[in-house]
Design a protein around this motif. Structure first.
Motif, short mmCIF file in Angstrom:
data_model
loop_
_atom_site.label_atom_id
_atom_site.label_comp_id
_atom_site.label_asym_id
_atom_site.label_seq_id
_atom_site.Cartn_x
_atom_site.Cartn_y
_atom_site.Cartn_z
N ALA A 1 -23.73 44.81 30.32
CA ALA A 1 -23.89 45.00 28.88
C ALA A 1 -22.94 44.11 28.09
O ALA A 1 -23.32 43.52 27.06
CB ALA A 1 -23.66 46.47 28.52
N LYS A 2 -21.69 44.00 28.53
CA LYS A 2 -20.73 43.15 27.82
C LYS A 2 -21.15 41.68 27.88
O LYS A 2 -20.93 40.93 26.93
CB LYS A 2 -19.33 43.35 28.39
CG LYS A 2 -18.70 44.67 28.00
CD LYS A 2 -17.21 44.75 28.35
CE LYS A 2 -16.94 44.61 29.82
NZ LYS A 2 -15.53 44.89 30.17
N ALA A 3 -21.76 41.27 28.99
CA ALA A 3 -22.24 39.89 29.08
C ALA A 3 -23.34 39.63 28.06
O ALA A 3 -23.39 38.57 27.43
CB ALA A 3 -22.73 39.59 30.50
N LEU A 4 -24.24 40.61 27.90
CA LEU A 4 -25.30 40.45 26.89
C LEU A 4 -24.70 40.40 25.48
O LEU A 4 -25.16 39.63 24.63
CB LEU A 4 -26.28 41.62 27.00
CG LEU A 4 -27.09 41.74 28.29
CD1 LEU A 4 -28.02 42.96 28.22
CD2 LEU A 4 -27.90 40.48 28.57
N PHE A 5 -23.69 41.23 25.24
CA PHE A 5 -23.07 41.27 23.91
C PHE A 5 -22.27 40.00 23.64
O PHE A 5 -22.52 39.29 22.65
CB PHE A 5 -22.16 42.50 23.82
CG PHE A 5 -21.37 42.57 22.54
CD1 PHE A 5 -21.94 43.11 21.39
CD2 PHE A 5 -20.07 42.10 22.47
CE1 PHE A 5 -21.22 43.18 20.20
CE2 PHE A 5 -19.34 42.16 21.30
CZ PHE A 5 -19.91 42.70 20.16
N PHE A 6 -21.29 39.68 24.50
CA PHE A 6 -20.42 38.53 24.24
C PHE A 6 -21.15 37.21 24.38
O PHE A 6 -20.75 36.21 23.79
CB PHE A 6 -19.20 38.57 25.16
CG PHE A 6 -18.14 39.54 24.72
CD1 PHE A 6 -17.43 39.33 23.55
CD2 PHE A 6 -17.86 40.67 25.47
CE1 PHE A 6 -16.46 40.23 23.13
CE2 PHE A 6 -16.88 41.57 25.06
CZ PHE A 6 -16.18 41.35 23.88
N GLY A 7 -22.21 37.19 25.17
CA GLY A 7 -23.00 35.97 25.29
C GLY A 7 -23.96 35.75 24.13
O GLY A 7 -24.67 34.74 24.08
N GLY A 8 -24.00 36.70 23.20
CA GLY A 8 -24.85 36.55 22.02
C GLY A 8 -26.30 36.88 22.23
O GLY A 8 -27.13 36.61 21.35
N VAL A 9 -26.64 37.50 23.36
CA VAL A 9 -28.04 37.83 23.62
C VAL A 9 -28.56 38.83 22.60
O VAL A 9 -29.65 38.68 22.06
CB VAL A 9 -28.21 38.36 25.06
CG1 VAL A 9 -29.65 38.84 25.29
CG2 VAL A 9 -27.86 37.28 26.08
N THR A 10 -27.76 39.86 22.31
CA THR A 10 -28.23 40.85 21.34
C THR A 10 -28.21 40.31 19.91
O THR A 10 -28.89 40.86 19.03
CB THR A 10 -27.40 42.15 21.42
OG1 THR A 10 -26.01 41.85 21.29
CG2 THR A 10 -27.63 42.84 22.75
N LYS A 11 -27.45 39.26 19.66
CA LYS A 11 -27.50 38.60 18.35
C LYS A 11 -28.79 37.79 18.21
O LYS A 11 -29.46 37.85 17.18
CB LYS A 11 -26.29 37.68 18.18
CG LYS A 11 -26.33 36.80 16.93
CD LYS A 11 -25.10 35.92 16.85
CE LYS A 11 -25.13 35.01 15.61
NZ LYS A 11 -26.13 33.92 15.77
N ARG A 12 -29.12 37.06 19.26
CA ARG A 12 -30.32 36.21 19.20
C ARG A 12 -31.61 37.02 19.32
O ARG A 12 -32.66 36.60 18.83
CB ARG A 12 -30.25 35.16 20.31
CG ARG A 12 -29.10 34.18 20.15
CD ARG A 12 -29.19 33.02 21.12
NE ARG A 12 -29.06 33.43 22.52
CZ ARG A 12 -27.89 33.62 23.14
NH1 ARG A 12 -26.76 33.48 22.47
NH2 ARG A 12 -27.86 33.97 24.41
N PHE A 13 -31.50 38.19 19.98
CA PHE A 13 -32.70 39.01 20.20
C PHE A 13 -32.42 40.45 19.75
O PHE A 13 -32.25 41.36 20.57
CB PHE A 13 -33.11 38.97 21.68
CG PHE A 13 -33.34 37.58 22.20
CD1 PHE A 13 -34.52 36.91 21.90
CD2 PHE A 13 -32.36 36.93 22.93
CE1 PHE A 13 -34.73 35.61 22.36
CE2 PHE A 13 -32.56 35.64 23.40
CZ PHE A 13 -33.75 34.97 23.10
N PRO A 14 -32.35 40.66 18.44
CA PRO A 14 -31.99 41.99 17.92
C PRO A 14 -32.99 43.07 18.30
O PRO A 14 -32.65 44.26 18.25
CB PRO A 14 -31.93 41.78 16.41
CG PRO A 14 -32.75 40.55 16.15
CD PRO A 14 -32.58 39.68 17.35
#
Length: 507
Positions: free
Chosen positions: A285-298
């Motif tokens: 989960a932290k990788a998705l967050f810090f890697g910007g995945v949840t920013k790019r795919f809200p």
């Protein structure tokens, strides 16, 4: 029929469910495959070599891999276990004494008949073989076996789709592999949710070049790292996340960390097990967050199962706390250039005469002797792109953290897990936030010896004052409903959930 009615009347979970005016959605139910039938299906699908691949992958998963002498933990002596550092794997990990439940987890017709006893209107199923293909090294065999197993489960459970849906197992060794299997599972088989591992084990290139794996296969576990798919990854997984959002597919994972540092006891399974799902999924989960995945795919929705919900709250708290200190603005407090050299020297002369004696306070000498040589003028300064860990996630406020952590993520909590209180503690959580805890009974595994007790155990949390009735409703209905419908508005179309909501609306 009388036996069925009698069982239903005796079920404590059915009694709880009768008092609710909303559906119950169980996000984590484990079922087992009847091995001969599965192997016949796999053989017909792709030949006997696929059965061999399945058997070997299953054996390797039990053995946990790594250095060994060809024996499992149970076959080794205590001295051999210590010598080879063979970690303790589970023993007696399935329900056996409750014979009715044993049959239930293998027979779709019986499970469908007993779902009312379980206390659920709708259950998401995780067949225990769903990720078995991940242990197959050969890509073609892994692909064929993934398709065979997903196809088998789709056919096996299709007639019960109003109440039950199995997940598809998706291998993600590369984005392309994941995309191909995602398309097949969703567009060809008609499955609605996927289960993935939270990382892919890859060789550390510097060590693999020195110790080629074809010559040193026993070192595979020890010269590898975990690629968590969202941060510092070997590949760009954005095309996969984009397709998941486009197809309206919720991502689910039971990603553990047994065998990691601190979870590698050679004698104690509980030492290795407690908290390992939370640790593993936290890393993902932290990788998705810090890697910007949840920013790019809200609109990406991910459910992390079996690890409890308290870690989701804990990480949210720490993200907000650390952003205050380690944002670009906060880092100004730690810039070496911000230290007033003259004031520091004056303070040392006034208060540290006994310390400095005849030592130099000129130039950068004092900075070197207090803060370290990395803080003197002329030392390397990080580039702007290296300065802020929150940059890729696009965080400018605590509200952004909530948007990209709380809104995207859902945290599976088992029915007897009292730590769920942390998820609903809006006094402790930033912005008075309640974390998306979702009901994940985990029936089918050893921690639920009787499937008729799970929902009743969950409601005991209300009776004991750990969570409120409103929290319970969010836990067993509202949050699971959000997870699936925010990914796919039609997820429950034609199901018992839709029917019950319509019936309730008419009352």
């Amino acid at each position: 029929m009388n036996d069925r009615l009698s069982r239903l009347q005796l079920s404590p979970s059915a009694a709880v469910k009768q008092q609710l005016d909303y559906p119950v959605i169980d996000t984590d139910v484990h079922v087992n495959d009847y091995t001969p039938d599965l192997e016949d299906y796999v053989t017909n699908y792709g030949g006997v070599h696929l059965v061999d691949a399945l058997r070997k992958a299953s054996e390797d998963r039990i053995a946990r891999g790594g250095v060994g002498n060809g024996k499992s933990w149970y076959e080794q002596t205590p001295e051999e276990r210590h010598y080879y550092r063979t970690i303790r794997s589970p023993w007696w990990a399935r329900v056996t004494k409750n014979t009715l439940d044993v049959a239930t987890y293998h027979l779709p017709e019986l499970f469908a008949e007993r779902q009312a006893e379980q206390g659920s209107d709708y259950s998401v199923l995780f067949p225990n073989n769903v990720l078995a293909p991940l242990g197959v090294r050969d890509k073609d065999s892994r692909t064929a076996l993934s398709r065979a197993i997903n196809h088998y489960h789709a056919d096996l459970w299709r007639k019960h789709s109003a109440h039950l849906t199995p997940v598809a197992g998706i291998p993600l060794h590369t984005p392309e592999e994941g995309l191909a299997e995602l398309d097949f599972a969703i567009n060809t088989l008609g499955l609605k949710a996927i289960n993935i591992a939270g990382s892919v084990s890859r060789p550390i290139k510097a060590l693999a070049d020195k110790f080629p794996l074809d010559q040193h296969p026993e070192l595979k576990k020890y010269i590898s790292y975990q690629d968590f798919l969202g941060l510092d990854s070997e590949y760009d997984y954005d095309p996969f996340w984009a397709k998941v959002v486009e197809l309206g597919v919720p991502i689910l994972t039971h990603y553990g960390s047994q065998g990691w540092t601190g979870r590698s006891s050679t004698s104690n399974y509980m030492n290795n097990h407690i908290g390992h799902f939370a640790d593993g999924t936290e890393a993902f989960a932290k990788a998705l967050f810090f890697g910007g995945v949840t920013k790019r795919f809200p609109k990406l929705r991910a459910g992390f199962l079996e690890g409890g919900a308290d870690w989701g709250a804990r990480v949210f708290i720490h993200l907000v706390d650390r952003f205050e200190k380690r944002s670009r603005k906060g880092l100004e407090n730690y810039d070496p250039l911000a230290t007033d050299r003259a004031q520091l020297a004056a303070l040392f002369r006034e208060y540290g005469a006994e310390l400095i004696k005849d030592r130099s306070l000129n130039g950068e000498d004092l900075i070197r002797d207090t803060l370290g040589k990395g803080y003197v003028n002329g030392s390397r300064r990080p580039k702007e792109s290296e300065l802020e860990d929150f940059a890729a996630a696009g965080i400018e406020s605590a509200e952004d953290i909530k948007s990209r952590w709380v809104d995207n993520f859902f945290f599976g909590s088992e029915s007897d897990d009292r730590t769920i209180a942390a998820a609903f503690n809006d006094k402790a959580n930033p912005l008075k936030t309640k974390i998306n805890a979702i009901y994940s009974s985990d029936v089918g595994h050893w921690d639920v010896p009787d499937l008729t007790h799970a929902l009743a155990e969950a409601h005991n949390l209300v009776d004991e004052g750990i969570i409120s009735e409103a929290d319970f409703k969010a836990y067993v209905f509202e949050n699971p409903y959000k997870l699936y419908t925010e990914a796919n508005a039609d997820f429950f179309k034609g199901t018992a959930v839709e029917a019950k909501l319509k019936a309730t609306a008419k009352v």
